[in-house]
Write a protein that holds these residues in place. Structure first.
Motif, PDB file in Angstrom:
ATOM      1  N   LYS A   1       0.745  -1.102  -0.023  1.00  0.00           N
ATOM      2  CA  LYS A   1      -0.139   0.040   0.002  1.00  0.00           C
ATOM      3  C   LYS A   1       0.877   1.276  -0.070  1.00  0.00           C
ATOM      4  O   LYS A   1       0.593   2.265  -0.891  1.00  0.00           O
ATOM      5  CB  LYS A   1      -0.886   0.003   1.327  1.00  0.00           C
ATOM      6  N   SER A   2       1.791   1.281   0.861  1.00  0.00           N
ATOM      7  CA  SER A   2       2.601   2.453   0.944  1.00  0.00           C
ATOM      8  C   SER A   2       3.347   2.674  -0.226  1.00  0.00           C
ATOM      9  O   SER A   2       3.529   3.694  -0.753  1.00  0.00           O
ATOM     10  CB  SER A   2       3.549   2.568   2.098  1.00  0.00           C
ATOM     11  N   SER A   3       4.112   1.455  -0.753  1.00  0.00           N
ATOM     12  CA  SER A   3       4.801   1.503  -1.993  1.00  0.00           C
ATOM     13  C   SER A   3       3.993   2.190  -3.180  1.00  0.00           C
ATOM     14  O   SER A   3       4.420   2.907  -4.012  1.00  0.00           O
ATOM     15  CB  SER A   3       5.298   0.149  -2.266  1.00  0.00           C
TER      16      SER A   3
ATOM     17  N   PHE B   1       2.749  11.057   5.364  1.00  0.00           N
ATOM     18  CA  PHE B   1       3.409   9.851   5.282  1.00  0.00           C
ATOM     19  C   PHE B   1       3.016   8.941   6.371  1.00  0.00           C
ATOM     20  O   PHE B   1       2.537   9.477   7.613  1.00  0.00           O
ATOM     21  CB  PHE B   1       4.843  10.359   5.467  1.00  0.00           C
ATOM     22  N   GLN B   2       3.412   7.806   6.316  1.00  0.00           N
ATOM     23  CA  GLN B   2       2.792   6.634   7.175  1.00  0.00           C
ATOM     24  C   GLN B   2       3.772   6.906   8.548  1.00  0.00           C
ATOM     25  O   GLN B   2       3.077   7.117   9.643  1.00  0.00           O
ATOM     26  CB  GLN B   2       3.289   5.122   6.731  1.00  0.00           C
ATOM     27  N   ASN B   3       5.112   7.389   8.396  1.00  0.00           N
ATOM     28  CA  ASN B   3       5.892   7.515   9.405  1.00  0.00           C
ATOM     29  C   ASN B   3       6.245   9.157   9.627  1.00  0.00           C
ATOM     30  O   ASN B   3       7.303   9.494   9.509  1.00  0.00           O
ATOM     31  CB  ASN B   3       7.092   6.741   9.418  1.00  0.00           C
TER      32      ASN B   3
ATOM     33  N   LEU C   1      -3.425   9.873   1.641  1.00  0.00           N
ATOM     34  CA  LEU C   1      -3.060   9.803   3.083  1.00  0.00           C
ATOM     35  C   LEU C   1      -2.646   8.351   3.456  1.00  0.00           C
ATOM     36  O   LEU C   1      -3.247   7.385   3.294  1.00  0.00           O
ATOM     37  CB  LEU C   1      -4.303   9.997   3.879  1.00  0.00           C
ATOM     38  N   ASP C   2      -1.158   8.045   3.901  1.00  0.00           N
ATOM     39  CA  ASP C   2      -0.770   7.001   4.166  1.00  0.00           C
ATOM     40  C   ASP C   2      -0.973   6.542   5.763  1.00  0.00           C
ATOM     41  O   ASP C   2      -0.359   7.153   6.605  1.00  0.00           O
ATOM     42  CB  ASP C   2       0.392   6.783   3.885  1.00  0.00           C
ATOM     43  N   GLU C   3      -1.938   5.871   6.167  1.00  0.00           N
ATOM     44  CA  GLU C   3      -2.479   5.550   7.594  1.00  0.00           C
ATOM     45  C   GLU C   3      -2.546   6.772   8.532  1.00  0.00           C
ATOM     46  O   GLU C   3      -1.871   6.997   9.409  1.00  0.00           O
ATOM     47  CB  GLU C   3      -1.413   4.718   8.195  1.00  0.00           C
ATOM     48  N   PRO C   4      -3.273   7.815   8.079  1.00  0.00           N
ATOM     49  CA  PRO C   4      -3.311   8.999   9.014  1.00  0.00           C
ATOM     50  C   PRO C   4      -3.863   8.766  10.231  1.00  0.00           C
ATOM     51  O   PRO C   4      -3.635   9.633  11.164  1.00  0.00           O
ATOM     52  CB  PRO C   4      -4.386   9.784   8.136  1.00  0.00           C
TER      53      PRO C   4
HETATM   54 MG   LIG Z   1       2.584   1.141   4.790  1.00  0.00          MG
END
Ligand SMILES: [Mg+2]
Ligand SMILES: Nc1ncnc2c1ncn2[C@@H]1O[C@H](COP(=O)(O)OP(=O)(O)O)[C@@H](O)[C@H]1O
Lengths: 328, 343
Positions: A109-111, A151-153, A242-245
């Motif tokens: 997903k993030s990729s 970003f996720q992180n 939105l990556d895991e907000p």
């Molecule tokens: Mg991810």
């Protein structure tokens, strides 16, 4: 305090609504034109569309589709060395749609979001953003293309305050040059004032006014996530990734965040790609869902369709069998 | 009681407008009246030149996060450019030749900054050494740059602006102070501008900066150019106002490290840091030699002094890096807060 903001806010909602109406009106005219079989010259198209996506080196594509489709990923494949992150992914997101991408950890997903935002170079396939199609998205043009992301992180600017972080979301729109900024020329001052107002508006909407002057690094994780959303929203993106907000948030915080995301969609009409693990949130918030597993799209459709899909159930049952996959 | 309240109402009163006004009034009004030539020549003028160099490097290293070991080279470029401009363009007003020197140094910085588009951190620092060595080589080899003087030594032109002479010790202090004050105001405006924000954004999160639309390559080169402009003018002050006679060796790698230490000790990414760090570097040897004099025995000879100074400096840098990476500026902030808070 809140009352003042509310008054202010209602005005800008009205303005946003008007803008949305105006753009759907022009969309309608445009539709009629294409029904009549007229070829709309590029010059006119740019009147209908918002600025700057037709540029050199970009393949032209279906004009009508370009209007409503904010993002079209076609046959996108990405591998790191030999390891395939995702393969032959198709994903279409319309303006004003919240499109959730779900799947177990490591599904890709993030990729996928990183490839859409130009941080990773896919091996094949294409990404269409508005009317511009790319085999590799130029990350430095993302803001100009009307794309913003989180970003996720967390990728906040630690040395800046919350307010400055949000202001920095407008870096791509900055017009006044260095000399004008340093000399305090009227153009630069006007621009700076407008930017501050926009940032203050977003900060108020996201309930960040109380921490606006705090160094962003001193805030709890959940608040930092919200600041990152504010930094993305201030640019009024047409496409928001939105990556895991809501990662690591309590149920209350998640509900709040869901509200902010929904409001952003209403006020800006943005297309939103949302990576989220909490299935409840996904079901409530999203219009469509794409499910990835081991880098492949195993299902897509409305939340209800996806929820009933046997392949999805199998993937998530599999997930339940692997306790380590639950970890963030 | 009332003072405590007044102070706590303005938390950072030294950096507030009142604090700055008091500082400027003291530096421009009081110090020239009561200071001795020794104070001006041996302490304040070198302090100002080094502080300015630190300020310039801080824009690059502290704000934009780009490490450079070429500061002395840019100081040299500034000094020799001003020397040549004054020498070869008769009647050129001194402020114009200083500005020109800054621009030449900025151009040199721009070229030296090109590797920053590919390299970062340690590798970038090593690549800036190339600038350091190239400038030293050029100044030693190309006689024209020093008007064919033996071993590249140059003498400062007369410090006269609009008929006013700044030749004596007090004049050279006031001249340096004016230049430093003007450039500090400019730097202050810069770091608070959108461009200044972009510098920090690149330092903290280059990828996110690119995504929000910061023109990363251009901004990095800009950081090198602006930083070198300031450092170049610091070189002019060092050569013209402080030393009066300089040779290329005065701008060697040791000097680059000295400027870097000033920034680290003072505080990366703060304008005050450069002044605190420079103050520390200038006062440390004096304090040590005084200490040597009061200690039993026959005091420090110059070799011992040099060695003790290096040891103290080295230990201090390690301590700062471990205990307080934000340097003296942060230490002072914290002390200030503690002084105001009690009861
Ligand atoms: Mg991810
Ligand atoms: N920069 C990278 N280099 C190498 N492999 C990567 C990189 N980023 C992600 N991967 C790999 O790609 C796969 C998908 O990861 P990711 O997209 O982070 O999954 P998700 O976000 O769905 O949890 C994983 O196997 C991961 O190890």
């Amino acid at each position: 305090m809140r009352q003042i903001f509310a008054a202010d806010e209602s005005l800008s909602w009205v303005r946003a609504d008007f803008e949305a109406m105006a753009s759907s009106a022009s969309l309608l005219i445009f539709r009629v034109q294409s029904l009549l079989g007229q070829v709309v010259p590029l010059r006119h198209r740019s009147v209908v569309r918002r600025p700057s996506s037709a540029a050199s080196g970009v393949l032209a594509c279906g004009v009508e589709a370009a209007e409503a489709t904010a993002l079209a990923v076609e046959g996108l494949t990405l591998a790191f060395g030999g390891a395939v992150a995702f393969e032959a992914i198709d994903l279409t997101v319309q303006a004003g749609e919240i499109h959730a991408v779900i799947g177990p950890n490591g599904a890709g997903k993030s990729s996928l979001i990183n490839a859409i935002s130009g941080l990773y170079a896919p091996q094949s396939g294409s990404v269409r953003i508005g009317a511009a199609r790319f085999s590799r998205v130029p990350a430095h043009r993302l803001a100009a293309l009307g794309v913003a992301r989180t970003f996720q992180n967390l990728a906040l600017f630690k040395g800046l305050s919350v307010f400055e972080n949000v202001l920095s979301g407008l870096a791509g729109a900055q017009r006044a040059g260095l000399a004008a900024q340093m000399l305090g020329l009227p153009q630069a001052r006007r621009e700076a004032r407008a930017q501050r107002e926009r940032a203050a508006d977003v900060i108020a909407r996201l309930d960040l006014a109380g921490v606006a002057d705090r160094p962003v690094g001193t805030l709890p994780f959940g608040v930092q996530k919200r600041v990152e959303l504010a930094r993305a929203l201030v640019a009024r993106p047409r496409l928001l990734l939105l990556d895991e907000p809501m990662a690591g948030m309590t149920a209350t915080e998640k509900a709040e965040m869901s509200r902010f995301i929904r409001e952003a969609r209403e006020s800006l009409g943005s297309a939103i790609v949302l990576i989220e693990h909490d299935i409840g949130v996904v079901m409530r918030l999203s219009d469509r869902v794409t499910v990835l597993d081991h880098g492949r799209r195993i299902a897509h459709g409305t939340p209800a369709q996806v929820q009933a899909n046997p392949a999805v159930i199998a993937a998530y049952l599999g997930l339940a069998d692997e306790p380590e996959a639950e970890a963030a | 009681m009332t003072t405590a309240i007044a102070l706590s109402a303005k938390p950072r009163n030294l950096s507030g407008p009142v604090g700055v006004a008091v500082l400027l009034a003291t530096a421009f009004g009081l110090v020239p009246l009561v200071g001795s030539d020794y104070l001006f020549e041996a302490i304040l003028t070198p302090f100002l030149a080094l502080a300015l160099a630190g300020l310039g490097l801080n824009l690059l290293t502290g704000y934009a996060g780009l490490l450079s070991l070429g500061s002395a080279a840019f100081m040299a470029v500034g000094a020799y450019a001003a020397f040549n401009l004054s020498l070869r363009v008769p009647g050129l007003p001194l402020p114009v030749s200083i500005l020109g020197a800054g621009l030449v140094a900025a151009a040199a910085g721009l070229v030296a900054g090109l590797p920053a588009l590919r390299l970062r951190g340690f590798y970038l620092a090593v690549s800036t050494l190339a600038a350091q060595f190239f400038v030293a080589w050029a100044l030693n080899r190309i006689g024209w740059l020093s008007n064919d003087s033996p071993s590249g030594v140059i003498n400062a032109p007369r410090l006269v602006v609009a008929g006013l002479s700044f030749e004596d010790a007090r004049g050279r202090y006031l001249f340096s102070l004016t230049v430093v004050a003007l450039l500090t105001v400019a730097a202050w405006r810069l770091v608070r501008s959108p461009t200044g924000r972009n510098l920090v954004a690149i330092r903290d999160q280059e990828i996110a900066a690119r995504i929000v639309g910061v023109k990363v390559a251009r901004t990095k080169l800009l950081a090198f150019a602006l930083s070198s402009f300031v450092v170049g003018i610091a070189g002019v002050l060092w050569a013209f106002a402080y030393l009066r006679t300089v040779e290329p060796a005065g701008f060697n790698l040791d000097r680059s490290f000295q400027i870097l230490f000033i920034v680290i000790i003072g505080g990366l990414g703060t304008l005050r840091g450069a002044f605190l760090g420079a103050g520390f570097i200038v006062v440390l040897p004096l304090a040590l030699s005084r200490l040597g004099a009061v200690l039993p025995g026959d005091g420090f000879d110059s070799g011992t002094l040099e060695m003790v100074q290096r040891i103290v400096l080295g230990a201090l840098i390690v301590a700062v890096l471990i205990r307080e990476p934000a340097g003296l500026a942060a230490l002072l902030d914290r002390a200030g807060r503690r002084l105001r808070l009690p009861a």
